[in-house]
Design a protein around this motif. Sequence first.
Motif, PDB file in Angstrom:
ATOM      1  N   LEU A  99       0.822  -1.005  -0.030  1.00  0.00           N
ATOM      2  CA  LEU A  99      -0.034   0.135   0.042  1.00  0.00           C
ATOM      3  C   LEU A  99       0.894   1.383  -0.139  1.00  0.00           C
ATOM      4  O   LEU A  99       0.531   2.220  -0.646  1.00  0.00           O
ATOM      5  CB  LEU A  99      -0.945  -0.115   1.046  1.00  0.00           C
ATOM      6  CG  LEU A  99      -1.923  -1.049   1.396  1.00  0.00           C
ATOM      7  CD1 LEU A  99      -2.436  -1.039   2.419  1.00  0.00           C
ATOM      8  CD2 LEU A  99      -2.960  -1.029  -0.016  1.00  0.00           C
ATOM      9  N   GLU A 100       1.962   1.103   0.843  1.00  0.00           N
ATOM     10  CA  GLU A 100       2.789   2.293   0.862  1.00  0.00           C
ATOM     11  C   GLU A 100       3.578   2.777  -0.678  1.00  0.00           C
ATOM     12  O   GLU A 100       3.917   3.709  -0.833  1.00  0.00           O
ATOM     13  CB  GLU A 100       3.842   2.361   2.106  1.00  0.00           C
ATOM     14  CG  GLU A 100       3.161   2.431   3.247  1.00  0.00           C
ATOM     15  CD  GLU A 100       4.052   1.954   4.549  1.00  0.00           C
ATOM     16  OE1 GLU A 100       5.076   1.878   4.254  1.00  0.00           O
ATOM     17  OE2 GLU A 100       3.640   2.227   5.814  1.00  0.00           O
ATOM     18  N   LYS A 101       4.039   1.406  -1.301  1.00  0.00           N
ATOM     19  CA  LYS A 101       4.536   1.544  -2.397  1.00  0.00           C
ATOM     20  C   LYS A 101       3.810   2.276  -3.499  1.00  0.00           C
ATOM     21  O   LYS A 101       4.128   2.884  -4.412  1.00  0.00           O
ATOM     22  CB  LYS A 101       5.044   0.124  -2.840  1.00  0.00           C
ATOM     23  CG  LYS A 101       5.981   0.198  -4.055  1.00  0.00           C
ATOM     24  CD  LYS A 101       6.160  -1.130  -4.455  1.00  0.00           C
ATOM     25  CE  LYS A 101       6.999  -1.153  -5.834  1.00  0.00           C
ATOM     26  NZ  LYS A 101       7.364  -2.797  -6.070  1.00  0.00           N
ATOM     27  N   ASN A 102       2.403   2.095  -3.407  1.00  0.00           N
ATOM     28  CA  ASN A 102       1.501   2.499  -4.127  1.00  0.00           C
ATOM     29  C   ASN A 102       0.854   3.793  -3.916  1.00  0.00           C
ATOM     30  O   ASN A 102      -0.369   4.281  -4.557  1.00  0.00           O
ATOM     31  CB  ASN A 102       0.197   1.541  -4.647  1.00  0.00           C
ATOM     32  CG  ASN A 102       0.927   0.439  -5.495  1.00  0.00           C
ATOM     33  OD1 ASN A 102       0.830   0.521  -6.884  1.00  0.00           O
ATOM     34  ND2 ASN A 102       1.490  -0.634  -4.690  1.00  0.00           N
ATOM     35  N   PHE A 103       1.493   4.415  -2.656  1.00  0.00           N
ATOM     36  CA  PHE A 103       0.907   5.705  -2.259  1.00  0.00           C
ATOM     37  C   PHE A 103      -0.713   5.925  -1.992  1.00  0.00           C
ATOM     38  O   PHE A 103      -1.281   6.609  -2.275  1.00  0.00           O
ATOM     39  CB  PHE A 103       1.320   6.778  -3.384  1.00  0.00           C
ATOM     40  CG  PHE A 103       2.728   6.972  -3.485  1.00  0.00           C
ATOM     41  CD1 PHE A 103       3.651   7.383  -2.867  1.00  0.00           C
ATOM     42  CD2 PHE A 103       3.296   6.482  -4.755  1.00  0.00           C
ATOM     43  CE1 PHE A 103       4.892   7.414  -3.075  1.00  0.00           C
ATOM     44  CE2 PHE A 103       4.400   6.502  -4.993  1.00  0.00           C
ATOM     45  CZ  PHE A 103       5.341   6.918  -4.166  1.00  0.00           C
ATOM     46  N   VAL A 104      -1.066   4.791  -1.377  1.00  0.00           N
ATOM     47  CA  VAL A 104      -2.509   4.692  -0.936  1.00  0.00           C
ATOM     48  C   VAL A 104      -2.529   5.766   0.277  1.00  0.00           C
ATOM     49  O   VAL A 104      -1.738   5.357   1.202  1.00  0.00           O
ATOM     50  CB  VAL A 104      -2.952   3.358  -0.623  1.00  0.00           C
ATOM     51  CG1 VAL A 104      -4.531   3.233  -0.179  1.00  0.00           C
ATOM     52  CG2 VAL A 104      -2.884   2.396  -1.860  1.00  0.00           C
ATOM     53  N   PRO A 105      -3.721   6.689   0.309  1.00  0.00           N
ATOM     54  CA  PRO A 105      -3.555   7.340   1.173  1.00  0.00           C
ATOM     55  C   PRO A 105      -4.677   6.945   2.515  1.00  0.00           C
ATOM     56  O   PRO A 105      -5.188   5.974   2.261  1.00  0.00           O
ATOM     57  CB  PRO A 105      -4.278   8.771   0.683  1.00  0.00           C
ATOM     58  CG  PRO A 105      -5.376   7.908  -0.283  1.00  0.00           C
ATOM     59  CD  PRO A 105      -4.636   6.893  -0.907  1.00  0.00           C
ATOM     60  N   PHE A 106      -4.574   7.768   3.631  1.00  0.00           N
ATOM     61  CA  PHE A 106      -5.613   7.326   4.675  1.00  0.00           C
ATOM     62  C   PHE A 106      -5.189   5.976   5.256  1.00  0.00           C
ATOM     63  O   PHE A 106      -6.199   5.311   5.573  1.00  0.00           O
ATOM     64  CB  PHE A 106      -6.813   7.560   4.108  1.00  0.00           C
ATOM     65  CG  PHE A 106      -7.299   9.068   3.770  1.00  0.00           C
ATOM     66  CD1 PHE A 106      -7.141  10.125   4.293  1.00  0.00           C
ATOM     67  CD2 PHE A 106      -7.865   8.931   2.262  1.00  0.00           C
ATOM     68  CE1 PHE A 106      -7.212  11.206   3.814  1.00  0.00           C
ATOM     69  CE2 PHE A 106      -8.144  10.180   1.941  1.00  0.00           C
ATOM     70  CZ  PHE A 106      -7.825  11.454   2.321  1.00  0.00           C
ATOM     71  N   LEU A 107      -3.945   5.799   5.823  1.00  0.00           N
ATOM     72  CA  LEU A 107      -3.530   4.788   6.253  1.00  0.00           C
ATOM     73  C   LEU A 107      -3.167   4.843   7.554  1.00  0.00           C
ATOM     74  O   LEU A 107      -2.796   6.062   8.088  1.00  0.00           O
ATOM     75  CB  LEU A 107      -2.569   3.865   5.389  1.00  0.00           C
ATOM     76  CG  LEU A 107      -3.082   3.366   4.057  1.00  0.00           C
ATOM     77  CD1 LEU A 107      -1.653   2.802   3.314  1.00  0.00           C
ATOM     78  CD2 LEU A 107      -4.315   2.385   4.168  1.00  0.00           C
ATOM     79  N   PRO A 108      -3.070   4.065   8.780  1.00  0.00           N
ATOM     80  CA  PRO A 108      -2.570   4.306   9.955  1.00  0.00           C
ATOM     81  C   PRO A 108      -1.100   4.439   9.784  1.00  0.00           C
ATOM     82  O   PRO A 108      -0.413   4.047   8.818  1.00  0.00           O
ATOM     83  CB  PRO A 108      -2.809   2.920  10.783  1.00  0.00           C
ATOM     84  CG  PRO A 108      -2.819   1.897   9.685  1.00  0.00           C
ATOM     85  CD  PRO A 108      -3.639   2.674   8.481  1.00  0.00           C
ATOM     86  N   SER A 109      -0.599   4.854  10.879  1.00  0.00           N
ATOM     87  CA  SER A 109       0.951   5.340  10.610  1.00  0.00           C
ATOM     88  C   SER A 109       1.696   4.143  11.672  1.00  0.00           C
ATOM     89  O   SER A 109       1.497   3.927  12.748  1.00  0.00           O
ATOM     90  CB  SER A 109       1.288   6.586  11.309  1.00  0.00           C
ATOM     91  OG  SER A 109       2.840   6.947  11.641  1.00  0.00           O
TER      92      SER A 109
END
Length: 815
Positions: free
Chosen positions: A337-347
């Motif tokens: 998800l981070e690799k594909n820049f998906v927003p609104f995820l937990p830190s």
Amino acid sequence: MTGHFVGEIPLNVFVDLLRPAVDSPTPNVDFSEVPQGRGKEGSMYLPFMEAINKSQCCPSFVLKDTSTRKDTLTQAKPDCGLFHSSVAKKVRSSKYPMAMMDVPVEMKPQASQDAFKPTMNEGDAVGKEKEEPITNLTTRSIDHRGQQIDYAAQVLTLQHRSHVFSISIIGHHARLIRWDRAGALVSERFNYVDGYSNWLGEFLFRYEHATPEQRGYDVNVQKATEEEIQLLKTGVNEYLEKFPMYKDSELAATVNNSYPSYKVRVHGEATADSSHPGVVNEYIICQPFTEVSSLCGRATQGYLAWGVFENDLVFLKDTWRTDLEGVMSEAAVYAVLEKNFVPFLPSVLVSGDVCLSTGHVQCTLTQDYAEGYAWSRPTAWLRRHVRHRVVQHLALPLRMVRNSKELVRAIRNVLEVIKRAHEANILHRDISAGNIMLDKDFNGILNDWDHAINTLNTGEGHAYRTGTWQFMSIPVLQNAKKVHTIHDDVESAFWVFYYTALHYFSRDTTSAAPNMGIFDECDEVKESHRVVYKGGSKKLTTMISREIQGIIFESKPLTRAIHGFAAVISDYHVYCSALLPMNLNPSPDTTSFVYPFMKAVKTMENVDDILKIFDDAIASTDWPEVDDAVKDQYPKKTKIDTHRDIDKALHESFKQSFQSAGSAVIPPSQKASSSSALNPSASLDPASELPSNPLNRDQLPTANVKRLPLPTKQPRASEALREGLRSSTRAPIHHAKSLPVGSSAGLSTGTKRSHNDEEAGLEEGTSDGRVKRTRRAPKEMSPPSTRYNTRSRTRQASEEGKKKSGARSGSSRRK
């Protein structure tokens, strides 16, 4: 846990599961003084404990009587428990003895109370294959098994164990059991008193020489020091001061002076925003604020934790992920998800599988012995589970939204996450009110990706139903084998939206009343000798009939967002459930009446049109000027409230049926209950994957529930009144549908209708105790019958004569 027991495993194989044989000879244990037989359970404890403690087969441990020492948190009190000598002296003063117990021991005086079927001849190494499950289904056996399940679950949870051993004593026979999150391995039954075998002593001797990991302890978890505990307390108190709305919530209970505190090391590949990449972090935890609903499964627990390196309060999740082909670990999902820049995820700070000291992952073992052996019996589909931990910055639950605009914005964010994740070939598969959270700025984020799958992969992980029952889509509820699609995630987002709005926002006075039963609907269906849970019919009716369009909230933009989203879901189900089966030509012609419904399918795939509904609502100018969130309008009942409601429903049901038999009132002393009716775990839990089965007594913690049988002796009354009460005990069956989930009002001890009743007609008791003979009513209108006993009149006349005689003599004495 039905279907999660594997056995009977030969004893020589079972003890090897603990550790290989010890070179030195095993001390012999003399159990000849242990009694057996009905009513002798209490007298078994002392001689059994003395035999083990004197034998020196496990000198580092002490077997203690815990039958009168109830655990404050779990209410559990096994008959005996094996404790390490370093903590044995603290058991009497501890509020949580289950947090110190190594091996729970449950004792029953008779072999007939065995929780499992003796399918193998005692002493045989291998038994013949059977087609029946190993579980024994007698009432006393079910109760015994329920106790053992409860104790094992508590030890696993309180001590962060990967597995736990227990001992089951039934008369002069015994069984050894190994429990983990996949199920339980059950040994063959053996006689531990006869002196010919010393298997119980052999097991304890090997337990003495086993390593902590072989006993089930997690080497990554250690007891916290007083200084570390104080850091956690200070951090939690400061957080509660910042968010005072939490002071009376479950978060405040995470700092419990009596609850054991631990320091947990979390390994794993650090994520992009980790503050300490490549290094193992340590976290201080105490009591979790989420409960484990059952022994088997993911057993997810959430903690407020103090990060030793971060020097801040964080969230730590401990779970047992399903290790199936096509199912990714949560750490791997976040990386994609981070690799594909998906927003609104937990830190995420750090996440990864928990490893043993050998470097192998910590996983379950039960499933490896379920098939392919001579002792194998029919079981459920047992899956391998791997322990996984995730650490994140703190987030707020969705229910903490302050106003309707924040709720609409949060759901809008989640829909965008679903869309962007699907473009990265990831499906969440568990959109729920617990997994949609708020960051520090009250923006919606989508958490808990431990059920996620990669849509490009295929495997058995795609073929089973998962999610939170109340928020599952209609097709998933109706078909447990349906392959999950983006349509299901989008629909689940709607049910979370609608559910949260109903709970925390006021409706207009013109609004129709919502049907809250659509969220908890669950039916049992038997398919191929296996029980399958199904639901969704009420949700489908609600959507096709467009009932939600009649629900009006005081916040007009909130109403428009719900109605617009619901219209898309309704069109989708009209097309899938009605038009598609009719084989109508899916013409792209926009003038066709099929087109709007067909369009809904595409709308749920690309989500853009749904996002526009939310964007339009957010851009509205008629939002309430003040925060409009209210206190939960449909609060989850406490255990005490649940017990009170069930007792009241039972009383009213008996009262109605008694009056229908001709009696005016039912004495308060005639209230009836049962252990299953008093079991709060039978109700649906929004955080669980599936609702508990109210008919499956294996899941009931019967160890902690007093059984309240129906009175055997009735109050002084006429015989007709007594007979009327007996027959009326069947009547509550007709009222059971109106009782709370888990109620057992249908349980009766009523007498069977005799052949004489058929010939003589019906008698009904009158309110004054007399017996009135009536004509036989039509069969479909017949009230509950009572027996006609001529001796009742004789006895009644005799009693009345004695009373009159006593009254005359009393008046004479007064004169």
